[in-house]
Design a protein around this motif. Structure first.
Motif, PDB file in Angstrom:
ATOM      1  N   SER A   1       0.850  -1.187   0.000  1.00 12.81           N
ATOM      2  CA  SER A   1       0.000   0.000   0.000  1.00 12.81           C
ATOM      3  C   SER A   1       0.885   1.236   0.000  1.00 12.81           C
ATOM      4  CB  SER A   1      -0.939  -0.016   1.206  1.00 12.81           C
ATOM      5  OG  SER A   1      -0.203  -0.108   2.401  1.00 12.81           O
ATOM      6  N   ARG A   2       0.328   2.331  -0.467  1.00 10.72           N
ATOM      7  CA  ARG A   2       1.090   3.584  -0.558  1.00 10.72           C
ATOM      8  C   ARG A   2       1.604   3.999   0.795  1.00 10.72           C
ATOM      9  NH1 ARG A   2      -0.546   6.846  -5.523  1.00 10.72           N
ATOM     10  NH2 ARG A   2      -1.770   5.341  -6.647  1.00 10.72           N
ATOM     11  N   PRO A   3       2.766   4.545   0.865  1.00  9.23           N
ATOM     12  CA  PRO A   3       3.654   5.010  -0.191  1.00  9.23           C
ATOM     13  C   PRO A   3       4.620   3.947  -0.716  1.00  9.23           C
ATOM     14  CG  PRO A   3       4.566   5.681   1.890  1.00  9.23           C
ATOM     15  CD  PRO A   3       3.263   4.950   2.184  1.00  9.23           C
ATOM     16  N   LEU A   4       4.464   2.694  -0.309  1.00 12.34           N
ATOM     17  CA  LEU A   4       5.342   1.636  -0.799  1.00 12.34           C
ATOM     18  C   LEU A   4       4.989   1.284  -2.241  1.00 12.34           C
ATOM     19  CD1 LEU A   4       5.396  -0.796   2.251  1.00 12.34           C
ATOM     20  CD2 LEU A   4       7.021   1.005   1.687  1.00 12.34           C
ATOM     21  N   HIS A   5       6.010   1.000  -3.025  1.00 14.20           N
ATOM     22  CA  HIS A   5       5.778   0.501  -4.379  1.00 14.20           C
ATOM     23  C   HIS A   5       6.915  -0.434  -4.781  1.00 14.20           C
ATOM     24  CE1 HIS A   5       8.275   4.051  -5.252  1.00 14.20           C
ATOM     25  NE2 HIS A   5       8.647   3.406  -6.327  1.00 14.20           N
ATOM     26  N   LEU A   6       6.607  -1.253  -5.749  1.00 12.50           N
ATOM     27  CA  LEU A   6       7.525  -2.289  -6.207  1.00 12.50           C
ATOM     28  C   LEU A   6       8.102  -1.900  -7.559  1.00 12.50           C
ATOM     29  CD1 LEU A   6       8.518  -5.281  -5.662  1.00 12.50           C
ATOM     30  CD2 LEU A   6       6.719  -5.936  -7.238  1.00 12.50           C
ATOM     31  N   LYS A   7       9.401  -2.080  -7.695  1.00  8.40           N
ATOM     32  CA  LYS A   7      10.063  -1.828  -8.970  1.00  8.40           C
ATOM     33  C   LYS A   7      10.778  -3.108  -9.376  1.00  8.40           C
ATOM     34  CE  LYS A   7      12.927   1.530 -11.285  1.00  8.40           C
ATOM     35  NZ  LYS A   7      13.675   2.759 -11.188  1.00  8.40           N
ATOM     36  N   SER A   8      10.555  -3.555 -10.594  1.00  5.60           N
ATOM     37  CA  SER A   8      11.203  -4.764 -11.107  1.00  5.60           C
ATOM     38  C   SER A   8      12.466  -4.400 -11.876  1.00  5.60           C
ATOM     39  CB  SER A   8      10.262  -5.520 -12.046  1.00  5.60           C
ATOM     40  OG  SER A   8       9.154  -5.986 -11.344  1.00  5.60           O
ATOM     41  N   GLN A   9      13.486  -5.214 -11.735  1.00  2.00           N
ATOM     42  CA  GLN A   9      14.755  -5.030 -12.438  1.00  2.00           C
ATOM     43  C   GLN A   9      15.279  -3.598 -12.289  1.00  2.00           C
ATOM     44  OE1 GLN A   9      16.487  -7.630 -14.253  1.00  2.00           O
ATOM     45  NE2 GLN A   9      15.096  -8.739 -12.931  1.00  2.00           N
ATOM     46  N   ALA A  10      15.307  -3.121 -11.060  1.00  2.00           N
ATOM     47  CA  ALA A  10      15.749  -1.758 -10.763  1.00  2.00           C
ATOM     48  C   ALA A  10      17.246  -1.622 -10.985  1.00  2.00           C
ATOM     49  CB  ALA A  10      15.389  -1.407  -9.331  1.00  2.00           C
ATOM     50  N   ARG A  11      17.639  -0.676 -11.788  1.00  2.25           N
ATOM     51  CA  ARG A  11      19.069  -0.437 -12.058  1.00  2.25           C
ATOM     52  C   ARG A  11      19.512   0.860 -11.393  1.00  2.25           C
ATOM     53  NH1 ARG A  11      19.745  -2.161 -18.384  1.00  2.25           N
ATOM     54  NH2 ARG A  11      18.520  -4.043 -18.183  1.00  2.25           N
ATOM     55  N   SER A  12      19.213   1.007 -10.144  1.00  2.00           N
ATOM     56  CA  SER A  12      19.474   2.278  -9.478  1.00  2.00           C
ATOM     57  C   SER A  12      20.645   2.249  -8.510  1.00  2.00           C
ATOM     58  CB  SER A  12      18.220   2.729  -8.738  1.00  2.00           C
ATOM     59  OG  SER A  12      17.804   1.730  -7.841  1.00  2.00           O
ATOM     60  N   HIS A  13      21.285   1.111  -8.349  1.00  2.80           N
ATOM     61  CA  HIS A  13      22.384   1.007  -7.392  1.00  2.80           C
ATOM     62  C   HIS A  13      23.607   0.382  -8.048  1.00  2.80           C
ATOM     63  CE1 HIS A  13      19.832   2.121  -4.042  1.00  2.80           C
ATOM     64  NE2 HIS A  13      18.918   1.326  -4.562  1.00  2.80           N
ATOM     65  N   HIS A  14      24.743   0.697  -7.475  1.00  5.55           N
ATOM     66  CA  HIS A  14      26.006   0.133  -7.948  1.00  5.55           C
ATOM     67  C   HIS A  14      26.742  -0.484  -6.768  1.00  5.55           C
ATOM     68  CE1 HIS A  14      24.939   2.900 -11.148  1.00  5.55           C
ATOM     69  NE2 HIS A  14      25.677   2.133 -11.933  1.00  5.55           N
ATOM     70  N   LEU A  15      27.527  -1.483  -7.059  1.00  4.37           N
ATOM     71  CA  LEU A  15      28.262  -2.182  -6.018  1.00  4.37           C
ATOM     72  C   LEU A  15      29.364  -1.314  -5.422  1.00  4.37           C
ATOM     73  CD1 LEU A  15      28.530  -4.873  -4.539  1.00  4.37           C
ATOM     74  CD2 LEU A  15      30.082  -5.628  -6.326  1.00  4.37           C
ATOM     75  N   VAL A  16      30.032  -0.517  -6.274  1.00  5.95           N
ATOM     76  CA  VAL A  16      31.190   0.264  -5.844  1.00  5.95           C
ATOM     77  C   VAL A  16      31.154   1.655  -6.483  1.00  5.95           C
ATOM     78  CG1 VAL A  16      33.718   0.391  -5.958  1.00  5.95           C
ATOM     79  CG2 VAL A  16      32.615  -1.811  -5.640  1.00  5.95           C
ATOM     80  N   ARG A  17      31.584   2.638  -5.723  1.00 16.63           N
ATOM     81  CA  ARG A  17      31.841   3.969  -6.280  1.00 16.63           C
ATOM     82  C   ARG A  17      33.326   4.232  -6.086  1.00 16.63           C
ATOM     83  NH1 ARG A  17      29.577   8.074  -8.630  1.00 16.63           N
ATOM     84  NH2 ARG A  17      30.269  10.170  -8.175  1.00 16.63           N
ATOM     85  N   HIS A  18      34.044   4.444  -7.203  1.00 23.75           N
ATOM     86  CA  HIS A  18      35.507   4.603  -7.164  1.00 23.75           C
ATOM     87  C   HIS A  18      35.901   5.750  -8.083  1.00 23.75           C
ATOM     88  CE1 HIS A  18      39.700   3.473  -6.858  1.00 23.75           C
ATOM     89  NE2 HIS A  18      39.776   3.390  -8.178  1.00 23.75           N
ATOM     90  N   ARG A  19      36.646   6.710  -7.533  1.00 22.45           N
ATOM     91  CA  ARG A  19      37.117   7.871  -8.303  1.00 22.45           C
ATOM     92  C   ARG A  19      35.973   8.559  -9.043  1.00 22.45           C
ATOM     93  NH1 ARG A  19      43.069   6.181 -10.602  1.00 22.45           N
ATOM     94  NH2 ARG A  19      43.901   5.640  -8.558  1.00 22.45           N
ATOM     95  N   GLU A  20      34.916   8.825  -8.302  1.00 22.48           N
ATOM     96  CA  GLU A  20      33.733   9.529  -8.824  1.00 22.48           C
ATOM     97  C   GLU A  20      32.992   8.757  -9.923  1.00 22.48           C
ATOM     98  OE1 GLU A  20      32.761  12.272  -7.212  1.00 22.48           O
ATOM     99  OE2 GLU A  20      34.525  11.983  -5.976  1.00 22.48           O
TER     100      GLU A  20
END
Length: 75
Positions: free
Chosen positions: A18-37
């Motif tokens: 229920s709102r405000p929760l929602h489901l996103k499939s195959q979300a490409r919003s995160h990365h494993l590592v951030r290195h040198r910007e």
């Protein structure tokens, strides 16, 4: 068959939120590592439950055929 299972889980799980929760499939919003910007190794979880912009829960679905000859159909 794995894609069908993922779609089934996503459809039925989304109905439970229920709102405000929602489901996103195959979300490409995160990365494993951030290195040198730079972001490295884009993560693509099967399902991501968000509360507006905050990721709350990352889920991975698995489809595994059962093989009665090796006994993995008992669980």
């Amino acid at each position: 068959m794995e894609a069908v299972f993922k779609a089934f889980v996503a459809k039925h799980l989304a109905k439970q939120l229920s709102r405000p929760l929602h489901l996103k499939s195959q979300a490409r919003s995160h990365h494993l590592v951030r290195h040198r910007e730079q972001n490295w190794f884009c993560l693509k979880p099967d399902l991501l439950i968000k509360n507006t912009q905050t990721a709350l829960l990352v889920l991975d679905t698995k489809w595994k055929p059962l093989n009665s000859s090796i006994g993995n159909d008992q669980h």
